[in-house]
Design a protein around this motif. Sequence first.
Motif, mmCIF file in Angstrom:
data_model
loop_
_atom_site.group_PDB
_atom_site.id
_atom_site.type_symbol
_atom_site.label_atom_id
_atom_site.label_comp_id
_atom_site.label_asym_id
_atom_site.label_seq_id
_atom_site.Cartn_x
_atom_site.Cartn_y
_atom_site.Cartn_z
ATOM 1 N N SER A 269 6.997 -14.398 0.697
ATOM 2 C CA SER A 269 7.415 -13.678 -0.878
ATOM 3 C C SER A 269 5.893 -13.354 -1.352
ATOM 4 O O SER A 269 5.021 -12.888 -0.058
ATOM 5 N N VAL A 270 5.965 -12.848 -2.341
ATOM 6 C CA VAL A 270 5.305 -11.632 -2.117
ATOM 7 C C VAL A 270 4.972 -11.732 -4.418
ATOM 8 O O VAL A 270 5.759 -11.102 -4.677
ATOM 9 N N GLU A 271 3.736 -11.426 -5.085
ATOM 10 C CA GLU A 271 3.782 -11.663 -6.132
ATOM 11 C C GLU A 271 2.386 -10.700 -6.769
ATOM 12 O O GLU A 271 1.497 -10.366 -5.839
ATOM 13 N N THR B 183 1.235 -7.713 10.267
ATOM 14 C CA THR B 183 1.425 -6.335 9.701
ATOM 15 C C THR B 183 1.873 -6.342 8.514
ATOM 16 O O THR B 183 3.094 -6.681 9.168
ATOM 17 N N LEU B 184 1.631 -5.843 7.199
ATOM 18 C CA LEU B 184 2.488 -6.249 6.034
ATOM 19 C C LEU B 184 2.818 -4.443 5.864
ATOM 20 O O LEU B 184 1.896 -3.670 5.871
ATOM 21 N N THR B 185 3.895 -4.339 5.924
ATOM 22 C CA THR B 185 4.529 -2.792 5.614
ATOM 23 C C THR B 185 5.110 -3.154 4.254
ATOM 24 O O THR B 185 5.739 -3.691 3.402
ATOM 25 N N GLY B 186 5.486 -1.317 3.660
ATOM 26 C CA GLY B 186 6.179 -1.246 2.596
ATOM 27 C C GLY B 186 5.479 -1.942 1.209
ATOM 28 O O GLY B 186 5.573 -1.463 0.015
ATOM 29 N N THR C 57 -3.761 0.959 4.954
ATOM 30 C CA THR C 57 -3.227 2.554 5.165
ATOM 31 C C THR C 57 -2.770 2.684 3.720
ATOM 32 O O THR C 57 -0.833 2.479 3.666
ATOM 33 N N MET C 58 -3.503 3.143 2.871
ATOM 34 C CA MET C 58 -2.591 3.043 1.642
ATOM 35 C C MET C 58 -1.582 4.352 2.060
ATOM 36 O O MET C 58 -0.199 3.938 1.441
#
Length: 122
Positions: A52-54, A83-86, A114-115
């Motif tokens: 999950s992401v919030e 590694t988290l992407t998107g 990496t922005m």
Amino acid sequence: AVTPTVAATLEAGLFDGAISLSSMTVPDAVLLGVANGKRPLLTVVPTLSRKSVEQSFPLVSASNTITVTITPSVDFVADSTITLTGLTGTQSAGGALSVTSIPSNVFGSTGAWTMAEGTLVL
């Protein structure tokens, strides 16, 4: 379950001896969060049972904390990498980004952000 067996011949100069085929004990202990993980040749494919992401604040021009929660099916060991992407559309400059992980010894206190790619490596 695998039940290994062993047979051997001991060579000690002029006195060779045979050890007959016999079963070996197999441990039932948990290893890295895997039930019976100490058994020889037992392998598992790790999965993430919770993902999950919030965010903490939805309005522009204010600080916003992004919380990513993952629950693996096995234990992460110290110095693991994920590694988290998107994660695009942020205003955070690239470079080292402060992070908090539980337990703290798994991913450390900073990640490589990496922005342009929206990628965070922990």
